[in-house]
Structures are given as C-alpha cells and as structure tokens.
Motif scaffolding. Structure first.
Motif: not given
Length: 93
Positions: A14-32
C-alpha cells in the motif's frame, strides 16, 4: 573506495496515495548525494531510481525495506546497475 551506482527498486504494498513518493524524495535528500526519481506505476507499485555512491543508495534501499515508510511495504525488488546520469536532483514523477 566508493563507486557510483544506479539502484532501481520496485516497491509493492500500500504505497500509493499515502505520501510515499514525497517521503522517499525527502529521505533521498536527507541521505544526500542522490539523484533520480520516485514514480507511481499503474499496477500499484512505486518505482524508485537513485544514482549516487553505493553507500547512499544502500541507505535508501534499507529505508524502503525497513518499515519506517508511509503506507505498508510488502516487498521490494531491486537491481543494481551502472549510473546513466541525466537527473537534476531527486524528483517526484
């Protein structure tokens, strides 16, 4: 020595409609140091493409598999490849 790699991951659950892509982008930016994108697929999965240092890509993969994501991840299939480039930052598609 750390090599640059390309990670392509398909996330099931259940990975659509839950902000999954947004959080994935945020995590990628956090990792750097990562570029790529997160994309909803028609079959309900999310495809994540990340390019950067192997350690950074592995951190993102560990997060995708780790249960701290929004929604519910039932499984992740990944492939490792050589980077292709051409990404400007980390995008939501």
């Amino acid at each position: 020595m750390s090599e640059d790699v390309r990670l392509v991951a398909w996330v099931r659950g259940q990975v659509q409609g839950v902000g999954f892509r947004w959080f994935t982008r945020a995590r990628a930016l956090e990792i750097g140091g990562l570029s790529g994108f997160a994309l909803n697929l028609g079959d309900g999965r999310v495809q994540v493409v990340a390019e950067g240092r192997r350690e950074a890509c592995q951190k993102l993969l560990d997060w995708l598999q780790g249960g701290d994501t929004p929604g519910r991840v039932d499984g992740v299939t990944e492939i490792w490849d050589t980077p292709r480039g051409g990404y400007d930052g980390f995008a939501i598609r």
